[in-house]
Write a protein that holds these residues in place. Structure first.
Motif, PDB file in Angstrom:
ATOM      1  N   THR A 108       0.838  -1.192   0.000  1.00 25.05           N
ATOM      2  CA  THR A 108       0.000   0.000   0.000  1.00 25.05           C
ATOM      3  C   THR A 108       0.869   1.236   0.000  1.00 25.05           C
ATOM      4  O   THR A 108       2.079   1.173   0.204  1.00 25.05           O
ATOM      5  N   ASN A 109       0.238   2.385  -0.229  1.00 27.65           N
ATOM      6  CA  ASN A 109       0.955   3.652  -0.286  1.00 27.65           C
ATOM      7  C   ASN A 109       1.207   4.160   1.133  1.00 27.65           C
ATOM      8  O   ASN A 109       0.633   5.152   1.579  1.00 27.65           O
ATOM      9  N   GLN A 110       2.089   3.453   1.837  1.00 32.19           N
ATOM     10  CA  GLN A 110       2.407   3.795   3.215  1.00 32.19           C
ATOM     11  C   GLN A 110       3.926   3.793   3.412  1.00 32.19           C
ATOM     12  O   GLN A 110       4.673   3.301   2.570  1.00 32.19           O
ATOM     13  N   THR A 111       4.360   4.327   4.540  1.00 32.63           N
ATOM     14  CA  THR A 111       5.772   4.378   4.885  1.00 32.63           C
ATOM     15  C   THR A 111       6.106   3.242   5.841  1.00 32.63           C
ATOM     16  O   THR A 111       5.284   2.866   6.688  1.00 32.63           O
TER      17      THR A 111
ATOM     18  N   SER B  39      11.461   5.779   2.177  1.00 34.34           N
ATOM     19  CA  SER B  39      10.768   6.685   1.266  1.00 34.34           C
ATOM     20  C   SER B  39      10.393   5.957  -0.018  1.00 34.34           C
ATOM     21  O   SER B  39       9.896   6.566  -0.959  1.00 34.34           O
ATOM     22  N   SER B  40      10.641   4.645  -0.063  1.00 29.93           N
ATOM     23  CA  SER B  40      10.273   3.817  -1.213  1.00 29.93           C
ATOM     24  C   SER B  40       9.300   2.729  -0.730  1.00 29.93           C
ATOM     25  O   SER B  40       8.869   2.731   0.421  1.00 29.93           O
ATOM     26  N   ASP B  41       8.973   1.792  -1.606  1.00 26.60           N
ATOM     27  CA  ASP B  41       8.004   0.760  -1.244  1.00 26.60           C
ATOM     28  C   ASP B  41       8.643  -0.450  -0.589  1.00 26.60           C
ATOM     29  O   ASP B  41       7.986  -1.470  -0.388  1.00 26.60           O
ATOM     30  N   SER B  42       9.924  -0.357  -0.239  1.00 21.02           N
ATOM     31  CA  SER B  42      10.597  -1.488   0.408  1.00 21.02           C
ATOM     32  C   SER B  42      11.754  -0.976   1.253  1.00 21.02           C
ATOM     33  O   SER B  42      12.227   0.146   1.076  1.00 21.02           O
ATOM     34  N   LEU B  43      12.201  -1.827   2.145  1.00 19.84           N
ATOM     35  CA  LEU B  43      13.303  -1.494   3.036  1.00 19.84           C
ATOM     36  C   LEU B  43      14.074  -2.774   3.306  1.00 19.84           C
ATOM     37  O   LEU B  43      13.481  -3.833   3.535  1.00 19.84           O
ATOM     38  N   THR B  44      15.421  -2.678   3.275  1.00 23.70           N
ATOM     39  CA  THR B  44      16.284  -3.858   3.418  1.00 23.70           C
ATOM     40  C   THR B  44      17.302  -3.594   4.515  1.00 23.70           C
ATOM     41  O   THR B  44      17.823  -2.481   4.619  1.00 23.70           O
TER      42      THR B  44
ATOM     43  N   ASN C 115      22.341 -10.864  19.910  1.00 21.19           N
ATOM     44  CA  ASN C 115      20.885 -10.787  20.013  1.00 21.19           C
ATOM     45  C   ASN C 115      20.395  -9.446  19.490  1.00 21.19           C
ATOM     46  O   ASN C 115      20.959  -8.390  19.833  1.00 21.19           O
ATOM     47  N   PHE C 116      19.346  -9.507  18.687  1.00 22.06           N
ATOM     48  CA  PHE C 116      18.758  -8.300  18.115  1.00 22.06           C
ATOM     49  C   PHE C 116      17.237  -8.401  18.217  1.00 22.06           C
ATOM     50  O   PHE C 116      16.661  -9.489  18.060  1.00 22.06           O
ATOM     51  N   PHE C 117      16.615  -7.255  18.487  1.00 21.35           N
ATOM     52  CA  PHE C 117      15.161  -7.213  18.488  1.00 21.35           C
ATOM     53  C   PHE C 117      14.730  -6.024  17.649  1.00 21.35           C
ATOM     54  O   PHE C 117      15.124  -4.873  17.915  1.00 21.35           O
ATOM     55  N   ALA C 118      13.935  -6.289  16.615  1.00 21.66           N
ATOM     56  CA  ALA C 118      13.466  -5.249  15.708  1.00 21.66           C
ATOM     57  C   ALA C 118      11.956  -5.345  15.556  1.00 21.66           C
ATOM     58  O   ALA C 118      11.364  -6.435  15.705  1.00 21.66           O
ATOM     59  N   PHE C 119      11.345  -4.227  15.270  1.00 18.83           N
ATOM     60  CA  PHE C 119       9.901  -4.183  15.037  1.00 18.83           C
ATOM     61  C   PHE C 119       9.645  -3.214  13.900  1.00 18.83           C
ATOM     62  O   PHE C 119      10.224  -2.126  13.838  1.00 18.83           O
ATOM     63  N   TYR C 120       8.791  -3.637  12.951  1.00 18.17           N
ATOM     64  CA  TYR C 120       8.446  -2.739  11.864  1.00 18.17           C
ATOM     65  C   TYR C 120       6.934  -2.690  11.703  1.00 18.17           C
ATOM     66  O   TYR C 120       6.207  -3.613  12.089  1.00 18.17           O
ATOM     67  N   TYR C 121       6.449  -1.615  11.112  1.00 10.53           N
ATOM     68  CA  TYR C 121       5.029  -1.496  10.776  1.00 10.53           C
ATOM     69  C   TYR C 121       4.879  -0.449   9.692  1.00 10.53           C
ATOM     70  O   TYR C 121       5.771   0.366   9.445  1.00 10.53           O
ATOM     71  N   PHE C 122       3.715  -0.490   9.026  1.00 11.76           N
ATOM     72  CA  PHE C 122       3.396   0.490   7.990  1.00 11.76           C
ATOM     73  C   PHE C 122       2.533   1.595   8.605  1.00 11.76           C
ATOM     74  O   PHE C 122       1.693   1.332   9.467  1.00 11.76           O
ATOM     75  N   PHE C 123       2.721   2.822   8.149  1.00 13.80           N
ATOM     76  CA  PHE C 123       1.901   3.928   8.639  1.00 13.80           C
ATOM     77  C   PHE C 123       1.788   4.990   7.562  1.00 13.80           C
ATOM     78  O   PHE C 123       2.585   5.044   6.621  1.00 13.80           O
ATOM     79  N   SER C 124       0.793   5.869   7.721  1.00 16.77           N
ATOM     80  CA  SER C 124       0.595   6.988   6.803  1.00 16.77           C
ATOM     81  C   SER C 124       1.094   8.257   7.472  1.00 16.77           C
ATOM     82  O   SER C 124       0.593   8.627   8.543  1.00 16.77           O
TER      83      SER C 124
END
Length: 602
Positions: free
Chosen positions: A61-64, A114-119, A132-141
């Motif tokens: 979707t068109n989200q960040t 700022s694009s439709d994907s992140l790596t 040990n690593f802990f990460a969390f991601y989500y989409f938002f407008s």
């Protein structure tokens, strides 16, 4: 009753956190890399040595995309070059780099695409250690704004709360408050009520406090659970962040901040100057008095070097004395000394501890002077610019005892000339090396030049270089002249200065190829110019021309007087001739023109 309620709530909060932790572990996320399409996801990652894993997050979707690394542990003493998390704004590691996380990262890193994907790529070194690593991601407008979530707070004091306080804060919350008070003050922050999701490492929900206006560095602390934490900044700016994941929201917080005046003076009144042979440090007596000291309490690395106390406290000493530490730093030489301020009490003290670290850095045709003042772990610095003192002169012979003072220096064609470069410094452990010397008929060394020495190699058959001797670089060559009637020759030499205790410095290598020269290191470089040199026959021609000019100048008044009389005589004769000519012409008219009486016709 309140205490009993908290005791009953804490096990419940801990149980919920444990349940969330277990749910993360059971998500089945691949251990090394994955392609992720969920709307939001928590990633618990464990890696060993020699790992190189890539995760790609794709949105439809068109989200960040917002990615937060709320916890990370790298191998001890690892560097960014050997272990890191690199985040890219796109579908691969060839996309633009957004940033990286390393062992020394002083923040809770947050990245937005700022694009439709992140790596992101995690690499580890060969040290046996469980990372040990802990990460969390989500989409938002970005257009969607939460009420009472972040903002600018100014003024000497104020209050702010988490969104919906005292009701539970929303899920997927990211709020940033920037606090700024008057200059010459610091900020005291008190959380009067604080209740976030509990976790030993604050991985799920947390509040982070930063010393400054950025969230990239300067982390003072990260807190969660139930407490009443307090924080204090070192200046008049502070940043507060609230983050929450997708589950288990609680009451949040209510906070109050106040400004506290900073003790003066804020800016230490200090000056540092460095010359080719001396370091001078000047301290203001009023600044020292504000710390509870006077000039009698100051000492250098060598305590026997005492200051001169006038209106200021002044340390002035040779570069290589008073315990000064000289260090080879590749392309420069640094001289460092420390002024320590000892407290007057024998057992205890209530005075501030302070160190003044003065550094002279010799590099790139200048002296960069840096003075550091470390006061209770606060470092401030000032800088200035100076120069090494290098000169070049011609000498009468290879004894280099009698310099040539005349300028221009008139010589015979093919005469042997002796040149010496001198470094004027009190440091005995420096070596001077003549790297390159060129000649030119012009003082600005334009397009027409001739190489005598290049990269330590003799390019002219008559050049002979002498081995480096302490502060002197010496060479000789035979005098020449440029074609096309250029009268003068100027010399410009590039000089390298090295530490004489360094066995493999550039100054000891001699002639090297250009490829090898690019790899070799030296301590300091400058250039110096001497000239002009002219041939003696030019001197004789100049003297003869000058004599003729002087004689002509002396004869000029007589010549002018003679010319005046001659001209007057000519004018007089001309006037006489003209008068005689007029008279003769008049008589001729009288004789040639008679008259005849007209006959009467009657």
């Amino acid at each position: 009753m309140t205490a009993l309620r908290q005791l009953l709530l804490l096990p419940l909060v801990a149980a919920l956190a444990l349940a969330q932790d277990n749910s993360i572990e059971s998500t089945g996320v691949p251990r090394c890399g994955a392609s992720l399409h969920d709307l939001n996801k928590a990633l618990k990652i464990e890696l060993n040595a020699n790992a190189s894993c890539v995760w790609q997050i794709q949105r439809n979707t068109n989200q960040t995309i917002r990615l937060v690394f709320s916890y990370f542990t790298f191998a001890p003493a690892s560097s960014c070059e050997t272990e890191s998390i690199k985040i890219y704004n796109g579908p691969s590691t060839n996309s633009p780099l957004l940033g990286q996380v390393c062992n020394n990262t002083d923040a809770v890193p947050v990245f937005e695409s700022s694009s439709d994907s992140l790596t992101f790529l995690i690499t580890t070194n060969s040290v046996p250690f469980r990372r040990n690593f802990f990460a969390f991601y989500y989409f938002f407008s970005p257009e969607t704004k939460q009420e009472n979530c972040g903002g600018q707070l100014t003024g000497p004091n104020g209050t702010f709360t988490s969104p919906n306080y005292p009701a539970p804060y929303p899920e997927l919350t990211y709020c940033v408050w920037h606090i700024q008070t008057a200059k010459n003050s610091k900020i005291h922050l008190q959380f009067q009520d604080f209740f976030l999701e509990l976790d030993q490492n604050c991985r799920f929900d947390f509040t982070a406090v930063y010393d400054g206006l950025t969230t990239n560095t300067g982390l003072i602390g990260k807190v969660c659970g139930r407490s009443q934490p307090t924080f204090e900044s070192s200046s008049n700016v502070m940043t507060v962040v609230l983050f929450s994941d997708y589950a288990n929201s609680y009451r949040g917080f209510s906070a109050q901040y106040t400004s506290v005046p900073l003790p003066g003076p804020v800016d230490p009144d200090t000056f540092l100057t460095c010359s080719s042979d001396t370091m001078t440090i000047v301290l203001s007596k009023s600044y020292l008095a504000s710390l509870g000291y006077d000039g009698t309490h100051l000492q250098l690395n060598d305590p026997s070097c005492s200051p001169v106390i006038t209106d200021s406290v002044i340390f002035s000493f040779p570069l290589a004395s008073c315990g000064t530490i000289k260090k080879d730093e590749g392309q420069s030489i640094t001289y460092t000394n420390i002024i320590s301020l000892a407290a007057t009490g024998n057992i205890i003290t209530r005075q501030k501890g302070i160190q003044i670290i003065a550094k002279c850095k010799m590099e790139n045709n200048s002296t960069l002077e840096v003075i550091y003042i470390a006061e209770n772990d606060i470092i401030e610095n000032t800088t200035a610019v100076g120069r090494y003192n290098v000169s070049m002169s011609f000498y009468e012979s290879d004894s280099f005892s009698k310099p040539i003072h005349q300028s221009p220096y008139y010589v015979d064609l093919n005469q042997t000339l002796f040149a010496q470069v001198s470094l004027h410094s009190t440091d005995p452990n420096l070596l001077v090396f003549v790297d390159t010397c060129i000649a030119s008929p012009q003082p600005d060394f334009g397009s027409l030049t001739y190489d005598l020495i290049r990269s330590g190699c003799n390019k002219d058959d008559t050049v002979v270089t002498y081995p480096p001797v302490e502060h002197y670089g010496r060479f000789k060559f035979n005098a020449f002249r440029f074609l096309r009637s250029f009268p003068s020759v100027y010399l410009q030499c590039d000089i390298l200065i090295c530490d004489s205790k360094e066995a493999n410095s550039r100054c000891t290598e001699g002639c090297v190829s250009r490829q090898k020269r690019a790899i070799s290191s030296y301590m300091w470089k400058t250039n110096t110019v001497v000239g002009p040199i002219r041939l003696k026959r030019d001197l004789r021609s100049a003297d003869h021309s000058e004599s003729r000019t002087k004689a002509d100048a002396e004869d000029t008044p007589n010549l002018q007087q003679y010319s005046f009389y001659t001209l007057s005589f000519v004018v007089l004769i001309s006037n006489i001739v003209i008068v005689i000519a007029v008279i003769l012409k008049y008589h001729k008219r009288q004789a040639g023109y008679g008259y005849q009486k007209i006959q009467n016709s009657y």
